[in-house]
Design a protein around this motif. Structure first.
Motif, PDB file in Angstrom:
ATOM      1  N   GLU A  27      41.061  26.006  18.495  1.00 36.37           N
ATOM      2  CA  GLU A  27      42.083  26.388  19.486  1.00 36.37           C
ATOM      3  C   GLU A  27      43.181  27.220  18.855  1.00 36.37           C
ATOM      4  O   GLU A  27      44.366  27.789  19.482  1.00 36.37           O
ATOM      5  CB  GLU A  27      42.751  25.610  20.945  1.00 36.37           C
ATOM      6  N   ALA A  28      42.831  27.311  17.970  1.00 32.70           N
ATOM      7  CA  ALA A  28      44.141  27.185  16.512  1.00 32.70           C
ATOM      8  C   ALA A  28      45.129  29.071  16.479  1.00 32.70           C
ATOM      9  O   ALA A  28      43.576  29.730  16.593  1.00 32.70           O
ATOM     10  CB  ALA A  28      43.849  26.877  15.309  1.00 32.70           C
ATOM     11  N   ASP A  29      45.603  29.286  16.797  1.00 34.29           N
ATOM     12  CA  ASP A  29      46.236  30.800  16.320  1.00 34.29           C
ATOM     13  C   ASP A  29      46.405  31.140  14.569  1.00 34.29           C
ATOM     14  O   ASP A  29      46.296  31.614  14.620  1.00 34.29           O
ATOM     15  CB  ASP A  29      47.758  31.165  16.756  1.00 34.29           C
ATOM     16  N   VAL A  30      45.889  30.032  13.740  1.00 37.29           N
ATOM     17  CA  VAL A  30      46.270  29.934  12.201  1.00 37.29           C
ATOM     18  C   VAL A  30      45.306  29.167  11.672  1.00 37.29           C
ATOM     19  O   VAL A  30      45.699  27.632  12.200  1.00 37.29           O
ATOM     20  CB  VAL A  30      47.807  29.922  12.072  1.00 37.29           C
ATOM     21  N   LEU A  31      44.765  29.271  11.119  1.00 38.25           N
ATOM     22  CA  LEU A  31      44.141  28.091  10.247  1.00 38.25           C
ATOM     23  C   LEU A  31      44.184  28.556   8.560  1.00 38.25           C
ATOM     24  O   LEU A  31      43.907  29.807   8.326  1.00 38.25           O
ATOM     25  CB  LEU A  31      42.600  28.839  10.175  1.00 38.25           C
ATOM     26  N   LEU A  32      44.388  26.509   8.513  1.00 42.02           N
ATOM     27  CA  LEU A  32      45.010  27.071   6.355  1.00 42.02           C
ATOM     28  C   LEU A  32      43.750  25.849   6.122  1.00 42.02           C
ATOM     29  O   LEU A  32      43.768  25.040   6.788  1.00 42.02           O
ATOM     30  CB  LEU A  32      46.703  26.771   6.722  1.00 42.02           C
ATOM     31  N   LEU A  33      43.696  26.339   4.358  1.00 42.11           N
ATOM     32  CA  LEU A  33      43.139  25.822   4.656  1.00 42.11           C
ATOM     33  C   LEU A  33      43.298  25.282   3.002  1.00 42.11           C
ATOM     34  O   LEU A  33      44.212  25.864   2.627  1.00 42.11           O
ATOM     35  CB  LEU A  33      41.303  25.654   4.364  1.00 42.11           C
ATOM     36  N   ASN A  34      43.415  23.900   2.538  1.00 45.20           N
ATOM     37  CA  ASN A  34      44.580  23.554   1.683  1.00 45.20           C
ATOM     38  C   ASN A  34      43.397  22.983   0.982  1.00 45.20           C
ATOM     39  O   ASN A  34      43.053  22.022   1.255  1.00 45.20           O
ATOM     40  CB  ASN A  34      45.679  22.132   1.999  1.00 45.20           C
ATOM     41  N   THR A  35      43.361  23.544  -0.421  1.00 43.02           N
ATOM     42  CA  THR A  35      42.031  22.981  -1.128  1.00 43.02           C
ATOM     43  C   THR A  35      42.589  22.659  -2.156  1.00 43.02           C
ATOM     44  O   THR A  35      43.855  22.474  -2.572  1.00 43.02           O
ATOM     45  CB  THR A  35      41.662  24.242  -1.525  1.00 43.02           C
ATOM     46  N   CYS A  36      41.822  21.410  -3.261  1.00 40.06           N
ATOM     47  CA  CYS A  36      41.550  20.968  -4.118  1.00 40.06           C
ATOM     48  C   CYS A  36      40.365  21.690  -5.237  1.00 40.06           C
ATOM     49  O   CYS A  36      39.220  21.635  -4.661  1.00 40.06           O
ATOM     50  CB  CYS A  36      41.196  19.519  -3.874  1.00 40.06           C
ATOM     51  N   SER A  37      40.143  21.769  -6.378  1.00 41.83           N
ATOM     52  CA  SER A  37      39.640  21.849  -7.648  1.00 41.83           C
ATOM     53  C   SER A  37      39.597  21.017  -7.897  1.00 41.83           C
ATOM     54  O   SER A  37      38.303  21.188  -9.262  1.00 41.83           O
ATOM     55  CB  SER A  37      39.564  23.328  -7.935  1.00 41.83           C
ATOM     56  N   ILE A  38      39.054  20.501  -8.151  1.00 40.92           N
ATOM     57  CA  ILE A  38      39.654  19.055  -9.076  1.00 40.92           C
ATOM     58  C   ILE A  38      37.700  18.363  -9.384  1.00 40.92           C
ATOM     59  O   ILE A  38      37.217  18.823 -11.284  1.00 40.92           O
ATOM     60  CB  ILE A  38      39.899  17.550  -8.738  1.00 40.92           C
ATOM     61  N   ARG A  39      36.893  18.579  -8.434  1.00 36.60           N
ATOM     62  CA  ARG A  39      35.988  18.525  -8.927  1.00 36.60           C
ATOM     63  C   ARG A  39      34.857  20.125  -7.997  1.00 36.60           C
ATOM     64  O   ARG A  39      35.337  20.163  -7.270  1.00 36.60           O
ATOM     65  CB  ARG A  39      34.756  17.079  -8.722  1.00 36.60           C
ATOM     66  N   GLU A  40      33.704  19.888  -9.225  1.00 34.69           N
ATOM     67  CA  GLU A  40      33.195  20.708  -8.030  1.00 34.69           C
ATOM     68  C   GLU A  40      32.746  21.182  -6.093  1.00 34.69           C
ATOM     69  O   GLU A  40      32.749  22.150  -6.063  1.00 34.69           O
ATOM     70  CB  GLU A  40      31.972  21.641  -8.957  1.00 34.69           C
ATOM     71  N   LYS A  41      31.891  20.011  -6.171  1.00 32.11           N
ATOM     72  CA  LYS A  41      32.023  18.606  -4.644  1.00 32.11           C
ATOM     73  C   LYS A  41      32.962  19.511  -4.131  1.00 32.11           C
ATOM     74  O   LYS A  41      33.121  20.549  -2.267  1.00 32.11           O
ATOM     75  CB  LYS A  41      32.039  18.024  -4.437  1.00 32.11           C
ATOM     76  N   ALA A  42      34.431  19.401  -4.260  1.00 25.09           N
ATOM     77  CA  ALA A  42      35.576  19.680  -3.550  1.00 25.09           C
ATOM     78  C   ALA A  42      35.345  21.344  -3.163  1.00 25.09           C
ATOM     79  O   ALA A  42      35.946  21.862  -2.310  1.00 25.09           O
ATOM     80  CB  ALA A  42      36.468  18.793  -4.035  1.00 25.09           C
TER      81      ALA A  42
END
Ligand code: SAH
Ligand code: SF4
Length: 460
Positions: A27-42
């Protein structure tokens, strides 16, 4: 670190756009993904999540989708090439510019990218933090300049930078007035904190001095810090463990490997014997201090003997708990070029053996606490508790809780739940008590050790 950044993003967008957090992302108007790149899987998870959101956006074209954090910082334009339906790409150091970026997207419907490192500006532009319960993270430094050869952080979060002392203290004071009792000072390498004081830009304050200032803030009863780097532990920090009772008796001190040869290839800046000497000093400074760590298995060129050295180190130190990972090659880091001939099955095998040892050590450490009384900051409701369990509870505990909260036993009955809090040594404890004691320090008698937590009974 990402949890802290996400909280700040939520505070910011509430202030600028009146955007509220929702628990139903559909139901969100804005979707934000706060990401990690410490390992490939993340990192991989980012694109699978975006794949789902793409379908939502097909149905609701006005939906705004943003990607932030370290994957955004690392991939930049590539995110838009791979996922053209994304509207915003922002880095860990540009999250404060989100309100303007949102306006730009809404006005022009063009994707906006900003993954630069303007550092200090970030904190000046963020609104007053809002507390969510009795514990809070506070960032005291950003970025990292250590350049461990396997690690992507210096490239995605930028060079190390300490926040000025006054900024940190005013953030904590605000949190304390909102009921926060425990602060975790955050940074990639908090032991090298060097914060300036106003008017004295040539002198700086170190982590130990900062801890003392924080301890003097009304309402703050417990202080933690994470993560510390072994090569930068100072004499003043040992002294803080001796002298400052509000400093919790726990250190997360990543060691990564038990082999000097591998530590040198990782560019960690310390040897195994130096690490052991630090542990000794910490234990002298604060008897019963708990020590946790991070370990990497299968770093390029790690021989069976190197791995046995890691096993031996874990056995010798007896960490209270440890996080362990298979080495993940990260683009742009020196180690990605190192010849790596260890088969993945061998790496997995080593990880399993290491984790079994860690688990046994954690179990021993937890078991040692059974029978003891621990001071717990009650943080939250753990899960719903059956009335049957509550009814079985001893009347004396109900009376005790009544004396802690000042409420009549009868009026508390419906509030009894399974609660969770942490000991000074950072172990999670579950126990039954009234909801009214959330946010307070209580004493709990530890009755049972589970693999990752403890169970206890409220006492005095
Ligand atoms: N700044 C902290 C750690 C930040 S990253 C420190 O130096 O202690 C958290 C942990 O992730 C690290 O301690 C390390 O064990 C692990 N890690 C980092 N890069 C990794 C990689 N390329 N592969 C596997 N584990 C990694
Ligand atoms: Fe990465 Fe090393 Fe910096 Fe930790 S100290 S963030 S492992 S480069």
């Amino acid at each position: 670190m990402n949890e802290y950044d996400s909280t700040r993003i939520a505070n910011l967008l509430l202030a600028s756009h009146n955007l509220e957090l929702t628990t139903t992302p559909e139901e969100a108007d804005v979707l934000l993904l706060n990401t990690c790149s410490i390992r490939e899987k993340a990192q991989e998870k980012v694109f699978s999540q975006l794949g789902l959101w793409r379908i939502w956006k097909q149905k609701r074209p006005n939906l705004i989708i943003g990607v932030g954090g370290c994957v955004a910082s690392q991939e930049g334009q590539d995110i838009l090439d791979r996922a053209p339906f994304v509207d915003l790409v922002f880095g860990p150091q540009t999250l404060h510019r989100l309100p303007q970026m949102l306006v730009d997207v809404q006005q022009h419907r063009n994707a906006v990218i900003d993954t630069s490192f303007p550092q200090i500006e970030k904190f000046d532009c963020l609104p007053i933090p809002k507390a969510e319960g009795p514990t809070a993270y506070v960032s005291i430094m950003e970025g990292c300049s250590n350049y461990c050869t396997y690690c992507i952080v210096p490239y995605t979060r930028g060079e190390e930078f300490s926040r000025p002392v006054v900024d940190v203290l005013s953030e904590i004071t605000t949190l304390a007035t909102q009921g926060v009792r425990e602060i975790t000072l955050l940074g990639q390498n908090v032991n090298s904190y060097a914060g300036i004081f106003p008017d004295t830009e040539d002198t700086t304050v170190d982590l130990a001095a900062l801890i003392r200032y924080v301890a003097a803030i009304d309402g703050i009863e417990r202080i933690r810090f994470t993560t510390s780097h072994p090569k930068d532990i100072s004499e003043s920090l040992y002294l803080a463990f001796v002298e400052e009772p509000k400093l919790a008796g726990h250190v997360h001190l990543p060691v990564q490997s038990g082999s000097d040869r591998i530590l040198a290839k990782m560019h960690r800046g310390h040897t195994v014997s130096e690490y052991l000497a630090l542990i000794e000093r910490l234990r002298q400074s604060r008897p019963n201090i708990s020590i946790s760590t991070d370990l990497i298995v299968g770093f390029p060129g790690e021989t069976a003997a190197d791995f046995e050295d890691t096993m031996e180190l874990v056995d010798t130190v007896g960490f209270d708990y440890a996080y362990s990972f298979i080495y993940s090659p990260r683009p742009g880091t020196p180690a990605i070029e190192y010849p790596d001939s260890i088969p993945i099955a061998e790496k997995q095998d080593r990880l399993l053996r290491l984790q079994a040892l860690i688990k046994a050590k954690t179990q021993t450490a937890n078991q040692r606490l059974v029978g003891s009384k621990q001071r717990i900051l009650v943080e939250r409701q753990a899960r719903k508790t059956s009335q049957q369990l509550i009814d079985k509870m001893d009347k004396s505990i109900q009376e005790l809780a009544s004396s802690i909260t000042g409420l009549e036993t009868e009026s508390m009955d419906k509030h009894w739940q399974q609660l969770a809090g942490r000991t000074e040594q950072n172990r999670v404890v579950n126990f039954i008590g009234p909801l009214d004691i959330i946010g307070r320090f209580v004493t709990v008698h530890i009755t049972e050790a589970l693999p990752n937590s403890l169970r206890g009974i409220l006492c005095n």
